[in-house]
Design a protein around this motif. Structure first.
Motif, short mmCIF file in Angstrom:
data_model
loop_
_atom_site.label_atom_id
_atom_site.label_comp_id
_atom_site.label_asym_id
_atom_site.label_seq_id
_atom_site.Cartn_x
_atom_site.Cartn_y
_atom_site.Cartn_z
N ILE A 43 -35.04 -43.72 21.07
CA ILE A 43 -35.38 -43.77 22.50
C ILE A 43 -36.59 -44.67 22.71
O ILE A 43 -36.61 -45.52 23.58
CB ILE A 43 -35.65 -42.36 23.05
CG1 ILE A 43 -34.37 -41.53 22.97
CG2 ILE A 43 -36.17 -42.42 24.48
CD1 ILE A 43 -34.58 -40.07 23.29
N THR A 82 -35.82 -39.96 18.53
CA THR A 82 -34.37 -40.14 18.66
C THR A 82 -33.81 -38.99 19.46
O THR A 82 -34.37 -37.90 19.48
CB THR A 82 -33.67 -40.19 17.28
OG1 THR A 82 -34.00 -39.01 16.55
CG2 THR A 82 -34.11 -41.40 16.48
N ASP A 83 -32.69 -39.26 20.13
CA ASP A 83 -32.02 -38.14 20.79
C ASP A 83 -31.03 -37.53 19.81
O ASP A 83 -30.47 -38.20 18.95
CB ASP A 83 -31.37 -38.55 22.11
CG ASP A 83 -30.36 -39.67 22.00
OD1 ASP A 83 -30.16 -40.20 20.90
OD2 ASP A 83 -29.75 -40.02 23.03
N ILE A 119 -28.56 -31.72 24.39
CA ILE A 119 -29.21 -32.91 23.85
C ILE A 119 -30.69 -32.62 23.74
O ILE A 119 -31.32 -32.12 24.67
CB ILE A 119 -28.97 -34.14 24.73
CG1 ILE A 119 -27.47 -34.48 24.74
CG2 ILE A 119 -29.79 -35.33 24.25
CD1 ILE A 119 -27.09 -35.62 25.63
N GLY A 120 -31.25 -32.89 22.58
CA GLY A 120 -32.67 -32.68 22.35
C GLY A 120 -33.31 -33.93 21.79
O GLY A 120 -32.69 -34.98 21.71
N LEU A 121 -34.56 -33.80 21.40
CA LEU A 121 -35.32 -34.92 20.85
C LEU A 121 -35.77 -34.60 19.43
O LEU A 121 -36.02 -33.44 19.10
CB LEU A 121 -36.55 -35.21 21.71
CG LEU A 121 -36.29 -35.60 23.16
CD1 LEU A 121 -37.60 -35.79 23.89
CD2 LEU A 121 -35.44 -36.85 23.25
N GLN A 122 -35.86 -35.63 18.60
CA GLN A 122 -36.36 -35.49 17.24
C GLN A 122 -37.49 -36.49 17.05
O GLN A 122 -37.34 -37.67 17.34
CB GLN A 122 -35.23 -35.77 16.25
CG GLN A 122 -35.67 -35.77 14.81
CD GLN A 122 -34.47 -36.03 13.91
OE1 GLN A 122 -33.64 -35.16 13.74
NE2 GLN A 122 -34.41 -37.23 13.35
N SER A 125 -27.91 -37.00 15.03
CA SER A 125 -28.91 -37.95 15.53
C SER A 125 -28.17 -39.13 16.13
O SER A 125 -27.17 -39.60 15.57
CB SER A 125 -29.81 -38.42 14.39
OG SER A 125 -30.57 -37.35 13.90
N ASN A 126 -28.66 -39.62 17.26
CA ASN A 126 -27.94 -40.67 17.96
C ASN A 126 -28.65 -42.01 17.89
O ASN A 126 -28.27 -42.87 17.12
CB ASN A 126 -27.71 -40.24 19.42
CG ASN A 126 -26.82 -41.18 20.18
OD1 ASN A 126 -26.05 -41.93 19.61
ND2 ASN A 126 -26.92 -41.16 21.50
#
Length: 175
Positions: free
Chosen positions: A8, A92-93, A102-105, A4-5
């Motif tokens: 967004i 979050t990306d 890269i995906g989304l959470q 998790s980065n």
């Protein structure tokens, strides 16, 4: 492996004086509650020094803070006495290192609490007011990508993490 980065975007909703969920669309940032266990310092024979030992089943105050750029009628409504329900959704990306994608959470937190501070902020020409509101939280539920990962209900002695109910034994002992 997935990493998790960063956040967004987020959205905050809260119940108004009639119990209807409304969008609070001009907050500058949110501080989600910290979960801190109450503790007591133990020392004596058999212990080298001291240990600040958490007490099982006892949690400290959980405060949710909404910071805002400028005061509005939305924040005045949230200052009222009584129960207020919140819904916070943020994305979050996520980096999937196995597939280099890269995906989304999606993250959701549902909270119930009561207003304990309403700071309208500072008035200054050509500047944000930087007000804030604090809420005492007694119920919190966190869901990540549709899966419940945390549930704390202080009035019903529930503390569930990833499906494990850590207070089930405590509730049974109190019957």
């Amino acid at each position: 492996m997935k990493f998790s980065n960063k956040t967004i975007q987020y959205k905050l909703k809260a119940t108004d004086q009639n119990g209807r969920m409304m969008l609070i669309d001009d907050s500058s940032d949110l501080q989600l509650p910290s979960i801190e266990k109450l503790s007591d310092t133990i020392k004596g024979a058999g212990i080298m020094g001291e240990i600040d030992w958490p007490t099982f089943g006892q949690l400290g105050s959980m405060t949710f803070t909404v910071n805002n750029r400028a005061d509005s009628g939305q924040y005045a409504i949230l200052s009222r006495p009584g129960e207020i329900k919140f819904e916070v959704v943020w994305v979050t990306d996520v980096l999937d290192s196995n597939n280099v994608k890269i995906g989304l959470q999606q993250n959701k937190v549902f909270m119930t609490g009561a207003s304990k501070k309403y700071d309208m902020g500072k008035l200054e020409v050509n500047a944000a007011a930087d007000g804030s509101s604090d809420f005492e939280i007694f119920y919190i539920r966190k869901v990540v990508d549709g899966k419940e990962v945390l549930l704390i209900d202080k009035f019903n002695y529930k503390y569930v993490v990833n499906g494990v109910d850590f207070y089930a034994q405590l509730r049974t002992a109190l019957q």
